[in-house]
Structure formats: C-alpha cells, structure tokens
Design a protein around this motif. Structure first.
Motif, PDB file in Angstrom:
ATOM      1  N   LEU A  40       0.976  -1.303   0.133  1.00  0.00           N
ATOM      2  CA  LEU A  40       0.038  -0.038  -0.033  1.00  0.00           C
ATOM      3  C   LEU A  40       0.831   1.085  -0.127  1.00  0.00           C
ATOM      4  CD1 LEU A  40      -3.005   0.618   0.087  1.00  0.00           C
ATOM      5  CD2 LEU A  40      -2.799   0.833   2.673  1.00  0.00           C
ATOM      6  N   LEU A  43       1.676   2.716  -3.636  1.00  0.00           N
ATOM      7  CA  LEU A  43       0.329   3.304  -4.019  1.00  0.00           C
ATOM      8  C   LEU A  43       0.031   4.687  -3.391  1.00  0.00           C
ATOM      9  CD1 LEU A  43      -2.281   3.061  -5.694  1.00  0.00           C
ATOM     10  CD2 LEU A  43      -3.161   1.586  -4.060  1.00  0.00           C
ATOM     11  N   LEU A  44       0.042   4.763  -2.113  1.00  0.00           N
ATOM     12  CA  LEU A  44      -0.224   5.898  -1.553  1.00  0.00           C
ATOM     13  C   LEU A  44       0.801   7.114  -1.858  1.00  0.00           C
ATOM     14  CD1 LEU A  44      -1.431   4.692   2.027  1.00  0.00           C
ATOM     15  CD2 LEU A  44      -3.012   5.506   0.086  1.00  0.00           C
ATOM     16  N   VAL A  46       2.280   7.486  -4.553  1.00  0.00           N
ATOM     17  CA  VAL A  46       1.881   7.892  -6.135  1.00  0.00           C
ATOM     18  C   VAL A  46       0.775   8.777  -6.207  1.00  0.00           C
ATOM     19  CG1 VAL A  46       1.372   7.218  -8.545  1.00  0.00           C
ATOM     20  CG2 VAL A  46       3.125   5.840  -7.204  1.00  0.00           C
ATOM     21  N   LEU A  47      -0.356   8.189  -5.262  1.00  0.00           N
ATOM     22  CA  LEU A  47      -1.529   9.021  -5.187  1.00  0.00           C
ATOM     23  C   LEU A  47      -1.212  10.466  -4.522  1.00  0.00           C
ATOM     24  CD1 LEU A  47      -4.103   6.647  -4.260  1.00  0.00           C
ATOM     25  CD2 LEU A  47      -3.788   7.737  -6.555  1.00  0.00           C
TER      26      LEU A  47
END
Length: 299
Positions: A40, A43-44, A46-47
């Motif tokens: 995770l 992903l976090l 990148v966001l």
C-alpha cells in the motif's frame, strides 16, 4: 445389537487449540498485514505525489472547458478539454466494436463451443491477452495505414484498443456465464423454450451484473494506454471531432508531449493530465461497482 443402537452417540468435541498453532496463526496474520502495508505504501505515495503536483491544475475552471489552442509553452492557461474528449471518444469507439464481439465470443465458448473451432478461439483469446500494447499498435499501423492506405487517426487508435480490450471482455463474460446455474437452463428447456431464447432471456440477464462490471473495467484498462496514441495518431492542441481523419489529443498523448516542455507550465500540465486520467479511471471503477450492486439488488 439393539443395545448398541439404543446407546446415545456423543457428538464429537473439538480439541483445544494448542499454543503452537495459535502462535502460527497470529504470525501468519501479522505477515499478511505487513505485506499489505508494504504494497500500500507505494500506491499511497504515487497518489499523494500526483494530487500534490496536479491538484492546482484541475482546480482551474478552464482546465475542464478549454483546450491548449493558442497557448504558449510557458503560459499557465488553457485546459485539457480536447484531451479528455479524445480519450473518451477513442475508448468509446473501441468499446462499441469490442463489447459485442467479446460477448458473442464468450456466449459461443460457453454455450456452443465444441471441437477445433472452440479450441482455436480460446487459443487466440489467450494470445491476445498477452500481446503488448505496442505490438497491437504496430499491427494496426502495418495493416490499416501501411497496407490499406488509411490515414493516421483516432479510429486507428480505437482499432488497436479493440485488440487490447477484446480478451478482457471475453474472459470476464465467459466467467460470468459459467456461474449461471445449469438448473436455470434445464428448466427453460423443459418448458420447450429454444436454446437461443434461453440464452437471450435467462442466461445473459442473470449474468448481466458481472458482465457489465467486466466491460467497464476493460474500458478503464485501455484508457491509459500510451503506445497506440504515439504510433497511430498525432497530437493536436485543439479539439478534433472527426475520428477518421486528422490529429486528436488524448490524456496520455498530452502528457507525452508536455514532457518535452521544460517550462513550469508544462510540468503542471503533465501532472494535471495524470490526475485527470486517474479520476476518470476511478470514476469508471466506481460506476462498475455501482452498476453491479444495483443490478444484483434488483434482479
């Protein structure tokens, strides 16, 4: 013998869980959660990066209603209306072609598929599922443009997206059709209903929620493809409503073009376009979940 039968049978009792087994279970739970957290984190990250760097761009009203026509590389002006339009149109044209073909192929494989033709169809679907997007783009370029002589256009991009979307539609639809109980088919046949009408009226409506979700997810999967737009169409700063001729922008193509812009405005447009594309794909995923839930509830 009678005494044995009259003797009450004790229900089996569960043995006490040993400390070693409890320790192994807790350890496995911790490992799973740690792996989830590790997956995770990027992903976090990148966001967060995309939102931080592209949030300023999408908050502008012009971002959603203007194109880059007449905007200089160093100007923080205009928007990506033309690129959003191109992305949606190219994906929609691909869906119009790929969805009926994919559904018919899946129905054939599940309901009728026997012999060499079914095996060949399954083999070709497996091949398409593993084809890289650049190979699909080069194939369409060689066939549609180099051989048949058609110009580079958004329609050529859609043809390449069809090759990438088709196996996803076939596989998702096929799995949903397999989940329909055979008892429904047999009950329909027992009433004298033909097989084609059973498929049309019973099987497909029953599998419709999962099929629609798979179709929307396949559209979301191809919206961010870069290779087809780089090979098969040129970039345009203004909107082009003709899908069969002329250059047409899209969000991936706009990001590629603006990467060569050293100005701060160019970097802002790159991050803004990336965030816009993420929002569009997230909207499709949400729509797929909502449609699936609605159809399942009202079935």
């Amino acid at each position: 013998m009678t005494a044995t039968l009259d003797k009450p049978i004790k229900a089996p009792t569960f043995r006490h869980v040993s400390p070693a087994r409890r320790l192994k279970n807790n350890l496995a739970t911790v490992v799973v959660w740690v792996c989830f957290a590790v997956a995770l984190v990027p992903l976090l990250w990148v966001l967060y990066t995309v939102v931080e760097k592209g949030g300023e761009a999408i908050l502008s009203a012009n971002w959603w209603t203007k194109s880059q026509k007449g905007v200089l590389p160093d100007q923080t002006a205009g928007g990506v209306y033309h690129a959003i339009y191109g992305t949606i149109v190219q994906s929609a044209v691909a869906a119009v072609i790929a969805v009926p073909l994919g559904i018919m192929a899946a129905v054939y494989l599940v309901e009728y598929g026997r012999g060499w033709l079914a095996k060949t169809t399954t083999f070709m679907v497996d091949i398409l599922a593993g084809v890289p997007s650049i190979v699909a783009a080069l194939f369409i370029f060689a066939l549609w443009i180099a051989t048949l002589g058609f110009p580079q256009s958004a329609f050529a991009v859609s043809l390449a997206l069809v090759l990438l979307m088709l196996p996803v539609v076939v596989r998702s639809t096929e799995e949903m059709l397999k989940l329909v109980p055979d008892e429904l088919r047999e009950a329909s046949y027992a009433l004298g209903i033909p097989k084609w009408k059973t498929i049309l009226r019973i099987v497909v409506p029953t599998a419709a929620p999962g099929m629609i979700s798979g179709i929307l997810l396949s559209i979301a999967r191809v919206m961010g493809e870069t290779a087809p737009v780089l090979v098969l169409v040129g970039y345009s700063k203004s909107i082009n409503f003709n899908v069969f001729d002329g250059n047409m922008a899209s969000l991936p193509l706009l990001m590629y073009q603006e990467l060569a812009n050293p100005e701060a405005a160019g970097r802002l447009r790159v991050w803004g376009a990336a965030l816009t594309l993420i929002l569009l794909i997230a909207l499709l995923y949400a729509a797929a979940a909502a449609v699936n839930k609605f159809l399942t509830r009202n079935r």
